[in-house]
Design a protein around this motif. Structure first.
Motif, PDB file in Angstrom:
ATOM      1  N   UNK A  61       0.842  -1.203   0.000  1.00 27.87           N
ATOM      2  CA  UNK A  61       0.000   0.000   0.000  1.00 27.87           C
ATOM      3  C   UNK A  61       0.875   1.250   0.000  1.00 27.87           C
ATOM      4  N   UNK A  62       0.416   2.317  -0.694  1.00 22.83           N
ATOM      5  CA  UNK A  62       1.099   3.619  -0.639  1.00 22.83           C
ATOM      6  C   UNK A  62       0.946   4.152   0.775  1.00 22.83           C
ATOM      7  N   UNK A  63       2.044   4.455   1.475  1.00 28.31           N
ATOM      8  CA  UNK A  63       1.953   4.761   2.909  1.00 28.31           C
ATOM      9  C   UNK A  63       1.410   6.138   3.226  1.00 28.31           C
ATOM     10  N   UNK A  64       1.466   7.108   2.253  1.00 25.96           N
ATOM     11  CA  UNK A  64       0.943   8.460   2.446  1.00 25.96           C
ATOM     12  C   UNK A  64       1.597   9.171   3.620  1.00 25.96           C
ATOM     13  N   UNK A  65       2.924   9.136   3.624  1.00 25.10           N
ATOM     14  CA  UNK A  65       3.659   9.976   4.566  1.00 25.10           C
ATOM     15  C   UNK A  65       4.145   9.267   5.808  1.00 25.10           C
ATOM     16  N   UNK A  66       3.490   8.223   6.226  1.00 26.27           N
ATOM     17  CA  UNK A  66       3.906   7.488   7.423  1.00 26.27           C
ATOM     18  C   UNK A  66       4.133   6.020   7.040  1.00 26.27           C
ATOM     19  N   UNK A  67       5.108   5.399   7.653  1.00 28.66           N
ATOM     20  CA  UNK A  67       5.411   4.011   7.317  1.00 28.66           C
ATOM     21  C   UNK A  67       4.243   3.092   7.663  1.00 28.66           C
ATOM     22  N   UNK A  68       3.987   2.134   6.742  1.00 31.77           N
ATOM     23  CA  UNK A  68       3.001   1.084   7.044  1.00 31.77           C
ATOM     24  C   UNK A  68       3.633   0.126   8.055  1.00 31.77           C
ATOM     25  N   UNK A  69       2.953  -0.067   9.176  1.00 29.21           N
ATOM     26  CA  UNK A  69       3.510  -0.923  10.242  1.00 29.21           C
ATOM     27  C   UNK A  69       3.049  -2.367  10.131  1.00 29.21           C
ATOM     28  N   UNK A  70       1.901  -2.612   9.540  1.00 28.89           N
ATOM     29  CA  UNK A  70       1.428  -3.995   9.381  1.00 28.89           C
ATOM     30  C   UNK A  70       0.207  -3.997   8.475  1.00 28.89           C
ATOM     31  N   UNK A  71      -0.109  -5.244   7.991  1.00 28.44           N
ATOM     32  CA  UNK A  71      -1.312  -5.459   7.204  1.00 28.44           C
ATOM     33  C   UNK A  71      -2.253  -6.372   7.985  1.00 28.44           C
ATOM     34  N   UNK A  72      -3.545  -6.124   7.826  1.00 26.12           N
ATOM     35  CA  UNK A  72      -4.558  -6.967   8.449  1.00 26.12           C
ATOM     36  C   UNK A  72      -5.400  -7.606   7.357  1.00 26.12           C
ATOM     37  N   UNK A  73      -5.443  -8.957   7.429  1.00 24.92           N
ATOM     38  CA  UNK A  73      -6.166  -9.738   6.427  1.00 24.92           C
ATOM     39  C   UNK A  73      -7.383 -10.368   7.093  1.00 24.92           C
ATOM     40  N   UNK A  74      -8.522 -10.366   6.389  1.00 26.30           N
ATOM     41  CA  UNK A  74      -9.755 -10.953   6.922  1.00 26.30           C
ATOM     42  C   UNK A  74     -10.451 -11.742   5.817  1.00 26.30           C
ATOM     43  N   UNK A  75     -11.201 -12.796   6.278  1.00 24.90           N
ATOM     44  CA  UNK A  75     -12.016 -13.530   5.309  1.00 24.90           C
ATOM     45  C   UNK A  75     -13.218 -14.112   6.025  1.00 24.90           C
TER      46      UNK A  75
END
Length: 726
Positions: free
Chosen positions: A87-101
């Motif tokens: 994902x494009x972080x938009x100025x702040x670092x991405x710290x994690x991803x959350x996956x759901x199903x």
């Protein structure tokens, strides 16, 4: 980047203007400049100004998709992998991803009756969410076949949860689901009516159903009158076939093909069955993707009767026999539908010996030439249904008490019949009752048989197993019976138990404990006490034996005479024997100890002339080496004229009578004689005496110094004294 026009405005006259610039990226620095136009051309450009847009939450991950999807055939489930771009972080670092199903559409089966099931919207399934950190893929296992799922992914930075990406997909179709257990509709003595329920088709139409059957042994699962009724009770086997029975391989007994979309419960009649027998059934089906998982096994039994006669027991395995034990596998008979509650174990054999040390006769033959035991021991064995288990067989350990006619404590009373508990802590019995019989005799034959009972009646006694323990070297011999003589010992050797092979030879061993021992066969020997320390056993090689056997019981068999070549009087010996058959030598037999009869002493030792003059004669000696079992009473000494020399005027010194000896004290070790005749030759003779007689004579010849005196002046010498030495 190249400059581009982002705002343009027409004006009628000079004045201030504002530009509203849209569609800018967050967290991005921009440069901006402006200029004006009139009919004459473009003005000069203004100076640059810079500005930066604010940070915000991440954009939604792009290229969110299912990478691959695989049907796990063995589990009939779906395994898949989902991937996405960062994902494009938009100025702040991405710290994690959350996956759901979650599932959104699933198949529906109405009691398993519908083959092509409709779908149903799922509104109450919760999202299953997991933190996948900064990875950009996830693998999911064991998803349901033929089911629609929804998946979503978003990133998180310090500004909050980012925008989500969504996808939906339907899993692949698979094999049909596991069918339900075969059910019993009705039963007759020779037939069963069973049914098989259809199941979920797994996304592809079911094409056929199949029922298989395995034939077991007589029923042992029910012990009540209901087993003979036409009820629909069944026994469901959770973990495969019962280990307590032998079942035939499964075989297909019915197949029907499906040509339409809906099929109801299918019942079939299975005929030609045996009474009181267990049958196991399973059901499964097929679609284009393959075979379903088999149903849970179901077991049903036809009606009951008394047990069949047991088969003959068998030896349990190649190494189950030893010299003193056997492991016997007793096959519990077909119980014909009614649980066996107790059996009788019949054991015969040579477990005792006759007075001559030979096995008692244990078997004979009937008019048909069949071997039969002359005597058997009946051991009731209770089979407790409350402890019945479907585990693997165990081996019960027994002791000799189980098959000794002198057993008074083996049995106890319960429920009006006698029984023995083979294992009081863990009484697990199965179709094969396996018992290890211990403390048996080597090389002997035993018989084993069984008779069993259920609520309907008793079986007849089954066939016998005749089996022998392994042969062994003869048993340890009892002490030999010894008769002592002065210079020999008569030994009557024991006839030990032969243990499966006739005795071929014996070996007689002797050792000297005290007395006139061969000191080379003593670890050490005390010459004062005549005790042999650490005596060495020696084989007596000159003993010819007349062997005893079952057909040769004469009195002189196994007699051995140990002669004076190795035997001394008054000496203590230990005698034992070994025996030998085709299996080898026995262990050392039990010894007998005996002292030979006493005899006259051994000769006096070191008889010497200590001093000899015309005035004095001194004789010295030492006691005999061994008194031969009787104490020395006295020493007997005489000194006579040497008859081998011609001499005149010689007078015997001690005593005058040539047939008598002077009586010398037992403690004396020397004698002094005065005034002896000069120039005369004499013989001194000495022996020792005990209660058994006199030792052999020891002699010394001597001549008195000087010339013979005038014969008429000779006088008899004077005896002075005898002295004692220790």
């Amino acid at each position: 980047n190249l400059f581009r026009t982002v705002w343009k405005q027409s004006v009628a006259s000079g004045g201030d203007s504002e530009a509203n610039i849209t569609n800018l990226r967050p967290a991005t620095t921009y440069r901006c400049r402006s200029f004006a136009w009139n009919s004459e051309g473009q003005s000069n450009q203004t100076k640059f100004i810079e500005f930066r847009t604010d940070d915000t939450i991440p954009d939604a991950p792009q290229n969110f998709k299912v990478f691959n999807q695989i049907l796990d055939y063995s589990r009939n489930t779906i395994n898949l992998t989902i991937i996405w771009d960062a994902a494009v972080p938009n100025g702040q670092f991405v710290t994690s991803y959350f996956f759901s199903y979650k599932r959104i559409l699933r198949k529906v089966s109405s009691s398993g009756m519908i083959l092509n099931s409709p779908v149903q919207q799922i509104n109450n399934d919760d999202w299953i969410t997991m933190n996948v950190n900064l990875t950009q893929s996830i693998s999911l296992n064991d998803l349901a076949i033929d089911t629609e799922y929804s998946f979503r992914i978003y990133g998180v930075n310090s500004k909050g949860d980012g925008k989500m990406s969504f996808i939906k997909m339907k899993t692949l179709s698979g094999r049909p689901e596991k069918t339900e257990s075969v059910n019993l509709e009705s039963k007759l003595p020779k037939s069963l009516t069973i049914g098989c329920q259809p199941t979920d088709d797994g996304g592809s139409p079911i094409t056929s159903y199949i029922i298989e059957m395995s034939t077991g042994e007589k029923s042992q699962f029910l012990k009540n009158s209901n087993n003979n009724n036409n009820t629909n009770s069944s026994h469901i086997i959770i973990n495969g076939l019962p280990s307590t029975q032998n079942f035939s391989p499964f075989k297909v007994i019915y197949t029907w093909n499906v040509t339409k979309g809906v099929i109801g419960n299918k019942n079939i009649l299975v005929s030609g069955l045996e009474e009181g027998t267990n049958y196991v059934f399973k059901c499964y089906c097929y679609n284009i993707k393959g075979r379903s998982i088999d149903s849970t096994l179901s077991i049903f039994a036809t009606s009951a009767s008394q047990p069949d006669p047991p088969l003959a027991p068998i030896i349990f395995g190649e190494n189950s026999k030893t010299q003193t034990s056997m492991v016997i596998k007793f096959n519990l008979p077909d119980d014909n539908g009614m649980r066996i509650d107790y059996c009788y174990l019949y054991i015969g054999g040579a477990w005792e010996w006759d007075v001559n040390g030979f096995p008692q006769k244990a078997f004979s033959f009937n008019l048909n030439g069949e071997k039969i035991p002359l005597e058997t021991i009946e051991i009731p064995i209770k089979i407790d249904s409350s402890t019945y288990s479907l585990t693997n067989p165990i081996i019960f350990e027994t002791s000799k008490i189980l098959y000794s006619r002198k057993c008074n404590t083996c049995f106890s009373e319960k429920n009006n019949y006698t029984f023995i508990s083979l294992n009081t802590t863990n009484s697990i019995l199965d179709k094969n009752l396996t018992i290890r019989f211990n403390e048996m005799l080597p090389g002997q034959e035993y018989s084993f048989s069984l008779k069993c009972h259920n609520d309907i009646g008793n079986s007849t006694i089954g066939n016998y197993l005749y089996s022998s323990t392994l042969g062994a070297p003869p048993k340890i011999s009892n002490p030999p019976k010894l008769t002592p003589f002065k210079d020999s010992i008569f030994a009557k050797l024991d006839h030990p138990f032969e243990y499966g092979s006739a005795i071929i030879k014996y070996k007689v061993m002797y050792s000297c404990l005290s007395g006139n021992c061969d000191i080379s066969k003593c670890g050490s020997f005390n010459t004062n006490t005549f005790i042999c320390s650490s005596p060495i056993e020696t084989e007596f090689l000159n003993c010819t034996l007349n062997l005893c056997n079952n057909n040769n019981l004469q009195n002189d068999c196994q007699n051995c005479k140990l002669t004076n070549s190795v035997i001394s009087p008054g000496t203590t010996y230990q005698i034992l024997s070994y025996s030998y058959n085709t299996y080898g030598w026995s262990i050392k037999g039990l010894p007998s100890t005996i002292t030979t009869l006493a005899s006259y002493p051994t000769p006096v030792r070191n008889f010497t002339i200590n001093t000899i003059t015309t005035k004095l004669l001194i004789l010295k000696w030492e006691s005999p080496y061994f008194n031969q079992g009787s104490k020395i009473i006295r020493y007997l000494l005489k000194i006579i004229c040497n008859p081998n020399i011609q001499q005149s005027g010689c007078i015997d010194i001690l005593p005058n009578n040539l047939n008598n000896f002077g009586n010398i004290s037992v403690n004396a070790r020397s004698i002094e004689i005065n005034n002896i005749l000069s120039g005369r030759s004499y013989i001194a003779i000495i022996n020792a005496e005990n209660s058994e007689g006199k030792s052999d004579d020891v002699t010394q010849v001597f001549t008195v110094p000087g010339s013979p005196p005038n014969i008429y002046s000779l006088q008899k010498p004077t005896f002075i004294s005898s002295t004692s030495t220790q």
